[in-house]
Design a protein around this motif. Structure first.
Motif, PDB file in Angstrom:
ATOM      1  N   ALA A 100       0.832  -1.204   0.000  1.00 35.23           N
ATOM      2  CA  ALA A 100       0.000   0.000   0.000  1.00 35.23           C
ATOM      3  C   ALA A 100       0.869   1.259   0.000  1.00 35.23           C
ATOM      4  O   ALA A 100       0.531   2.267  -0.633  1.00 35.23           O
ATOM      5  N   ILE A 101       1.999   1.210   0.702  1.00 37.24           N
ATOM      6  CA  ILE A 101       2.907   2.362   0.735  1.00 37.24           C
ATOM      7  C   ILE A 101       3.488   2.624  -0.653  1.00 37.24           C
ATOM      8  O   ILE A 101       3.616   3.777  -1.081  1.00 37.24           O
ATOM      9  N   LEU A 102       3.826   1.555  -1.377  1.00 39.85           N
ATOM     10  CA  LEU A 102       4.352   1.731  -2.739  1.00 39.85           C
ATOM     11  C   LEU A 102       3.300   2.357  -3.653  1.00 39.85           C
ATOM     12  O   LEU A 102       3.622   3.204  -4.500  1.00 39.85           O
ATOM     13  N   LEU A 103       2.024   1.937  -3.489  1.00 42.31           N
ATOM     14  CA  LEU A 103       0.964   2.540  -4.293  1.00 42.31           C
ATOM     15  C   LEU A 103       0.822   4.026  -3.961  1.00 42.31           C
ATOM     16  O   LEU A 103       0.640   4.866  -4.848  1.00 42.31           O
ATOM     17  N   GLY A 104       0.890   4.361  -2.661  1.00 44.39           N
ATOM     18  CA  GLY A 104       0.841   5.765  -2.262  1.00 44.39           C
ATOM     19  C   GLY A 104       2.000   6.554  -2.822  1.00 44.39           C
ATOM     20  O   GLY A 104       1.842   7.703  -3.242  1.00 44.39           O
ATOM     21  N   LEU A 105       3.186   5.927  -2.855  1.00 41.75           N
ATOM     22  CA  LEU A 105       4.362   6.595  -3.420  1.00 41.75           C
ATOM     23  C   LEU A 105       4.145   6.907  -4.897  1.00 41.75           C
ATOM     24  O   LEU A 105       4.473   8.008  -5.368  1.00 41.75           O
ATOM     25  N   ALA A 106       3.567   5.951  -5.625  1.00 42.30           N
ATOM     26  CA  ALA A 106       3.309   6.174  -7.059  1.00 42.30           C
ATOM     27  C   ALA A 106       2.341   7.339  -7.268  1.00 42.30           C
ATOM     28  O   ALA A 106       2.501   8.141  -8.193  1.00 42.30           O
ATOM     29  N   ILE A 107       1.325   7.452  -6.402  1.00 44.97           N
ATOM     30  CA  ILE A 107       0.351   8.542  -6.521  1.00 44.97           C
ATOM     31  C   ILE A 107       1.010   9.892  -6.239  1.00 44.97           C
ATOM     32  O   ILE A 107       0.843  10.854  -6.984  1.00 44.97           O
ATOM     33  N   LEU A 108       1.774   9.967  -5.152  1.00 44.93           N
ATOM     34  CA  LEU A 108       2.398  11.239  -4.753  1.00 44.93           C
ATOM     35  C   LEU A 108       3.456  11.688  -5.749  1.00 44.93           C
ATOM     36  O   LEU A 108       3.651  12.891  -5.965  1.00 44.93           O
ATOM     37  N   MET A 109       4.169  10.727  -6.355  1.00 47.31           N
ATOM     38  CA  MET A 109       5.251  11.075  -7.284  1.00 47.31           C
ATOM     39  C   MET A 109       4.751  11.836  -8.506  1.00 47.31           C
ATOM     40  O   MET A 109       5.485  12.628  -9.092  1.00 47.31           O
ATOM     41  N   THR A 110       3.501  11.587  -8.896  1.00 48.14           N
ATOM     42  CA  THR A 110       2.991  12.264 -10.093  1.00 48.14           C
ATOM     43  C   THR A 110       2.900  13.776  -9.905  1.00 48.14           C
ATOM     44  O   THR A 110       3.006  14.524 -10.867  1.00 48.14           O
ATOM     45  N   GLN A 111       2.729  14.221  -8.650  1.00 51.47           N
ATOM     46  CA  GLN A 111       2.583  15.655  -8.402  1.00 51.47           C
ATOM     47  C   GLN A 111       3.764  16.262  -7.646  1.00 51.47           C
ATOM     48  O   GLN A 111       4.004  17.459  -7.735  1.00 51.47           O
ATOM     49  N   LEU A 112       4.470  15.439  -6.877  1.00 52.76           N
ATOM     50  CA  LEU A 112       5.513  15.976  -5.993  1.00 52.76           C
ATOM     51  C   LEU A 112       6.919  15.560  -6.393  1.00 52.76           C
ATOM     52  O   LEU A 112       7.877  15.858  -5.668  1.00 52.76           O
ATOM     53  N   GLY A 113       7.076  14.866  -7.533  1.00 56.19           N
ATOM     54  CA  GLY A 113       8.396  14.369  -7.879  1.00 56.19           C
ATOM     55  C   GLY A 113       8.727  13.127  -7.064  1.00 56.19           C
ATOM     56  O   GLY A 113       7.914  12.666  -6.257  1.00 56.19           O
TER      57      GLY A 113
END
Length: 249
Positions: free
Chosen positions: A69-82
């Motif tokens: 779940a943390i990896l999925l959250g990382l993928a979501i955040l990376m699209t907007q925050l680098g």
């Protein structure tokens, strides 16, 4: 941004990678130090090496599934925050629910519809500061008041081991109750995952007790988490219930 650049040029800059990597290195050193201290303490109280390694294996399997779940959250955040900042945040704190919620609230505070709207440098800065400072108070309380909490615990328990066990159990169930209350109130994917995980754990308990499959004890929590995640995903796929918006909102 000036000179036609994007805020993502800064978000993915070498300076951000260096700053975020330095924080992660500090956390890794702390982890190694805690493992060494734990093994020394275990030896002093009479635990065998096999028992301590079994505890490490149980902790590893329990932590492995939530990391998905943390990896999925990382993928979501990376699209907007680098990449560097979300990588650092989820490596240090690891609370994907908090990070997504804080990012969503910070975006809306500057007039955006949600976290998926178009960012600029100002929104990016606001999100970074909100995610960083929002969790600061809890860490400050731990840093400043942990000795006082220990003093209060000793004062209340008065050295009574039986009372200490009751206090510890009550604190544990209080923490679990707090975590259960939020998905129960939110409903949607959160409630589906909670109920499915509860049913999986109950079923595994029966298999372990009645079927005498003690080896499943180490895997019970991890399997229950997988069951909860799978149920939430299936309900969204087939019935459109829930989705990532339940977490970001």
């Amino acid at each position: 941004m000036e000179n036609g650049g994007s805020y993502l040029d800064i978000a993915n800059s070498p300076g951000m990678w260096v700053a975020c990597s330095a924080i992660i290195v500090v956390v890794l050193v702390q982890v190694i130090r805690l493992i060494v201290i734990s093994f020394r303490a275990g030896t002093e109280i009479g635990l065998t090496k096999a028992q301590m390694l079994r505890a490490v294996r149980s902790g590893f399997t329990t932590a492995l599934v939530p990391s998905i779940a943390i990896l999925l959250g990382l993928a979501i955040l990376m699209t907007q925050l680098g990449a560097p900042f979300p990588w650092m945040r989820l490596s240090v704190i690891g609370s994907v629910t908090y990070e997504l919620m804080a990012a969503g609230l910070a975006s809306k505070a500057l007039g955006l519809v949600d976290f998926y709207s178009t960012f600029d440098g100002q929104v990016f800065t606001n999100v970074v500061w909100t995610m960083s400072l929002g969790v600061f108070f809890g860490l400050l309380v731990v840093a400043l008041f942990t000795p006082r909490i220990k003093w209060l615990k000793d004062k209340v328990a008065g050295g009574d081991e039986g009372w200490m066990k009751v206090m510890t159990a009550a604190a544990f169930f209080g923490a679990v109750g707090y975590m259960v209350a939020e998905p129960a109130v939110k409903g949607g994917s959160n409630l589906i995952a909670l109920l499915a995980g509860f049913l999986c754990m109950g079923l595994l308990g029966v298999i372990i007790t009645v079927g005498k499959q003690n080896w499943l004890k180490e895997w019970a929590l991890a399997l229950a988490i997988v069951g909860g995640m799978a149920a939430a995903g299936l309900m969204f796929h087939f019935f459109g219930i829930g989705g990532i918006e339940d977490v970001v909102k």
